[in-house]
Scaffold this motif. Structure first.
Motif, PDB file in Angstrom:
ATOM      1  N   GLY A 164       0.815  -1.213   0.000  1.00  0.00           N
ATOM      2  CA  GLY A 164       0.000   0.000   0.000  1.00  0.00           C
ATOM      3  C   GLY A 164       0.844   1.257   0.000  1.00  0.00           C
ATOM      4  O   GLY A 164       0.551   2.219  -0.720  1.00  0.00           O
ATOM      5  N   GLY A 165       1.913   1.258   0.791  1.00  0.00           N
ATOM      6  CA  GLY A 165       2.782   2.429   0.856  1.00  0.00           C
ATOM      7  C   GLY A 165       3.451   2.712  -0.477  1.00  0.00           C
ATOM      8  O   GLY A 165       3.540   3.866  -0.919  1.00  0.00           O
ATOM      9  N   VAL A 166       3.915   1.649  -1.142  1.00  0.00           N
ATOM     10  CA  VAL A 166       4.558   1.826  -2.455  1.00  0.00           C
ATOM     11  C   VAL A 166       3.557   2.363  -3.473  1.00  0.00           C
ATOM     12  O   VAL A 166       3.843   3.303  -4.232  1.00  0.00           O
ATOM     13  N   LEU A 167       2.354   1.777  -3.483  1.00  0.00           N
ATOM     14  CA  LEU A 167       1.339   2.206  -4.450  1.00  0.00           C
ATOM     15  C   LEU A 167       0.893   3.643  -4.209  1.00  0.00           C
ATOM     16  O   LEU A 167       0.718   4.415  -5.153  1.00  0.00           O
ATOM     17  N   VAL A 168       0.717   3.992  -2.926  1.00  0.00           N
ATOM     18  CA  VAL A 168       0.333   5.371  -2.612  1.00  0.00           C
ATOM     19  C   VAL A 168       1.425   6.336  -3.035  1.00  0.00           C
ATOM     20  O   VAL A 168       1.169   7.417  -3.580  1.00  0.00           O
ATOM     21  N   GLY A 169       2.698   5.937  -2.793  1.00  0.00           N
ATOM     22  CA  GLY A 169       3.805   6.806  -3.150  1.00  0.00           C
ATOM     23  C   GLY A 169       3.918   7.046  -4.647  1.00  0.00           C
ATOM     24  O   GLY A 169       4.240   8.156  -5.088  1.00  0.00           O
ATOM     25  N   PHE A 170       3.629   6.020  -5.460  1.00  0.00           N
ATOM     26  CA  PHE A 170       3.789   6.140  -6.908  1.00  0.00           C
ATOM     27  C   PHE A 170       2.533   6.644  -7.610  1.00  0.00           C
ATOM     28  O   PHE A 170       2.618   7.396  -8.582  1.00  0.00           O
ATOM     29  N   ALA A 171       1.359   6.220  -7.128  1.00  0.00           N
ATOM     30  CA  ALA A 171       0.129   6.512  -7.875  1.00  0.00           C
ATOM     31  C   ALA A 171      -0.846   7.392  -7.112  1.00  0.00           C
ATOM     32  O   ALA A 171      -1.771   7.932  -7.712  1.00  0.00           O
ATOM     33  N   GLY A 172      -0.673   7.512  -5.790  1.00  0.00           N
ATOM     34  CA  GLY A 172      -1.631   8.258  -4.992  1.00  0.00           C
ATOM     35  C   GLY A 172      -2.575   7.321  -4.262  1.00  0.00           C
ATOM     36  O   GLY A 172      -2.715   6.141  -4.617  1.00  0.00           O
ATOM     37  N   ALA A 173      -3.266   7.855  -3.253  1.00  0.00           N
ATOM     38  CA  ALA A 173      -4.093   7.018  -2.386  1.00  0.00           C
ATOM     39  C   ALA A 173      -5.301   6.446  -3.116  1.00  0.00           C
ATOM     40  O   ALA A 173      -5.633   5.264  -2.968  1.00  0.00           O
ATOM     41  N   ALA A 174      -5.984   7.279  -3.914  1.00  0.00           N
ATOM     42  CA  ALA A 174      -7.194   6.796  -4.592  1.00  0.00           C
ATOM     43  C   ALA A 174      -6.886   5.680  -5.592  1.00  0.00           C
ATOM     44  O   ALA A 174      -7.515   4.615  -5.550  1.00  0.00           O
ATOM     45  N   PRO A 175      -5.914   5.853  -6.495  1.00  0.00           N
ATOM     46  CA  PRO A 175      -5.596   4.750  -7.413  1.00  0.00           C
ATOM     47  C   PRO A 175      -5.095   3.498  -6.696  1.00  0.00           C
ATOM     48  O   PRO A 175      -5.299   2.384  -7.180  1.00  0.00           O
ATOM     49  N   ALA A 176      -4.434   3.691  -5.538  1.00  0.00           N
ATOM     50  CA  ALA A 176      -3.942   2.523  -4.798  1.00  0.00           C
ATOM     51  C   ALA A 176      -5.077   1.614  -4.372  1.00  0.00           C
ATOM     52  O   ALA A 176      -4.893   0.392  -4.216  1.00  0.00           O
ATOM     53  N   LEU A 177      -6.270   2.180  -4.186  1.00  0.00           N
ATOM     54  CA  LEU A 177      -7.416   1.362  -3.794  1.00  0.00           C
ATOM     55  C   LEU A 177      -7.817   0.383  -4.891  1.00  0.00           C
ATOM     56  O   LEU A 177      -8.500  -0.608  -4.618  1.00  0.00           O
ATOM     57  N   LEU A 178      -7.409   0.649  -6.130  1.00  0.00           N
ATOM     58  CA  LEU A 178      -7.658  -0.319  -7.197  1.00  0.00           C
ATOM     59  C   LEU A 178      -6.943  -1.635  -6.907  1.00  0.00           C
ATOM     60  O   LEU A 178      -7.454  -2.720  -7.217  1.00  0.00           O
ATOM     61  N   ALA A 179      -5.741  -1.539  -6.286  1.00  0.00           N
ATOM     62  CA  ALA A 179      -5.016  -2.755  -5.910  1.00  0.00           C
ATOM     63  C   ALA A 179      -5.779  -3.524  -4.841  1.00  0.00           C
ATOM     64  O   ALA A 179      -5.810  -4.763  -4.845  1.00  0.00           O
ATOM     65  N   GLY A 180      -6.399  -2.780  -3.902  1.00  0.00           N
ATOM     66  CA  GLY A 180      -7.236  -3.430  -2.909  1.00  0.00           C
ATOM     67  C   GLY A 180      -8.405  -4.151  -3.551  1.00  0.00           C
ATOM     68  O   GLY A 180      -8.738  -5.285  -3.181  1.00  0.00           O
ATOM     69  N   SER A 181      -9.014  -3.527  -4.566  1.00  0.00           N
ATOM     70  CA  SER A 181     -10.124  -4.164  -5.279  1.00  0.00           C
ATOM     71  C   SER A 181      -9.661  -5.421  -6.009  1.00  0.00           C
ATOM     72  O   SER A 181     -10.368  -6.429  -6.040  1.00  0.00           O
TER      73      SER A 181
END
Length: 428
Positions: A164-181
């Motif tokens: 989550g930290g890597v995804l938020v750092g590169f893409a932002g918090a909202a797009p990182a939720l796509l990984a959660g989905s």
């Protein structure tokens, strides 16, 4: 619970391996979602302490309120279909956040609804999977199976925040939720591959005659009437009041009162993950050697006593004291949780597994936010150290209830649990 085909080793048990994969995927999805939602609240919506705390509380409250009703649903539903439906809904709920972010329509109301809905879906799925496990593996295998599932969850808890930290750092918090989905989507596929036999309802008509109120009473009566289970639930609820208060104050206390640098705080949290893995590895052997209930008694007491190390850190050697706390608490708390879940599954009748799990989950989840809110309110008045000491004392008092005298035979476990202890004696 032990009738059926010959026992297969869990490492060759397809349905159980699917559950292990589901637990890892679910844990990753949950960790990424929790981190991304919190960062969205802070960065995009300028959340203060109350807003962030409310967002966290909304993840717990649905489980505290709805779990008993979820138990009735689980016992009467097609379990595999229900589990898949819950996970697909989770994909849609979490996926709505990046969609709203892309449309610039993200709001507090949306985040609160997502946190509440996600918490409700997660708690219902937890009840469903606790009820499913005794239908997938034999009673003699429950302790080992619960240990392995906890290990799979732990792997997700370790890797999820980092991802989550890597995804938020590169893409932002909202797009990182796509990984959660995506993680929840993987979970849905794994659940869909479970045996079709799980789609046979555990209770078709049952003694409740179809009344939801009567069905709830049936589940509650199992928890109330069985002294061992009742004691464990009361001890766990009281323990969670104390540990919830300690958790709520931990970061503020460690950073402001103890002035721990970020690397030390990170190491402290990493120690907990390592201790959890050790607990997973030791839980089965320890409980099988000394008995399921005795393992619960000992580990509950040690986990509660470990909380005293948090306020003791203010006396000096803060970093080693908190490392010792996380090591002891993570190890013994994990063994306690595994032993308690196994005991619950062994005691509950097959057609009441969902309802018993629902009532137990409601009692345990409801006390966490209660302890956290109480600890935060009292600390603003009395200070962190006195409240942390009181929190540890509360947890220890609750755990001590497991050691009260009991009538002979009053807390007897089903034969499957006796076999676990017998296997331990044979090892020795």
């Amino acid at each position: 619970m032990d009738s059926g085909p010959p026992v297969r080793p869990l490492r060759r048990h397809r349905a159980f391996l699917l559950l292990c994969g589901e637990q890892a995927a679910s844990s990753v999805g949950r960790q990424v979602t929790t981190l991304a939602l919190a960062l969205l609240a802070v960065d995009r919506l300028n959340a203060g302490p109350f807003g962030a705390a409310a967002l966290m509380a909304l993840n717990y409250l649905p489980g505290a309120v709805l779990s008993p009703f979820a138990g009735v649903l689980v016992d009467r539903a097609r379990l595999r279909s229900l589990a898949v439906l819950l996970t697909v809904l989770q994909v849609l709920v979490v996926g709505s956040v990046p969609l709203a972010g892309a449309m610039d329509r993200l709001s507090w109301l949306h985040l609160y609804v997502v946190a509440t809905a996600s918490g409700a879906l997660t708690s219902t799925l937890t009840v469903a999977l606790q009820a499913a496990l005794p239908r997938v593996v034999r009673g003699k295998q429950l302790l080992t199976a619960n240990s392995a599932l906890t290990g799979a969850r732990t792997a997700g808890q370790i890797g999820g925040p980092a991802l989550g930290g890597v995804l938020v750092g590169f893409a932002g918090a909202a797009p990182a939720l796509l990984a959660g989905s995506v993680a929840y989507g993987v979970e849905a596929v794994l659940l869909l591959c479970l045996p079709a036999s799980l789609n046979t309802p555990a209770e078709r008509k049952g003694p409740s005659g179809g009344s939801r109120a009567a069905a709830l009473r049936e589940g509650f009566e199992v928890v109330r009437a069985h002294r061992l289970l009742r004691r464990q639930v009361l001890a766990g609820a009281g323990f969670n009041v104390g540990s919830g208060a300690a958790d709520a104050l931990f970061v503020v206390y460690a950073t402001r009162d103890l002035a721990l640098p970020a690397w030390q705080l990170g190491t402290v949290y990493a120690t907990f993950s390592v201790a959890t893995v050790l607990g997973v590895l030791l839980a089965g052997r320890f409980a099988a050697t000394i008995g399921l209930f005795r393992a619960t008694q000992i580990c509950a007491l040690l986990a509660a006593a470990a909380i005293f190390l948090i306020p003791a850190a203010s006396l000096g050697f803060a970093f080693p004291a908190l490392i010792a706390y996380q090591l002891c608490f993570g190890l013994t708390g994990t063994v306690w949780a595994i032993s308690m879940t196994t005991t619950q599954q062994l005691i509950a009748p097959p057609h009441l597994q969902g309802r018993v799990a629902g009532f137990v989950q409601a009692a345990l989840m409801g006390t966490v936010p209660a302890g956290a809110l109480a600890g935060g309110a009292l600390a603003s008045w009395a200070g962190n150290v006195p409240v942390l000491t009181g929190a540890a004392a509360t947890a220890l008092l609750a755990a001590g209830g497991l050691w009260l005298p009991q009538r002979a035979g009053a807390d007897a476990l089903p034969p499957a649990a006796e076999v676990l202890s017998e296997r331990g004696r044979e090892r020795r």
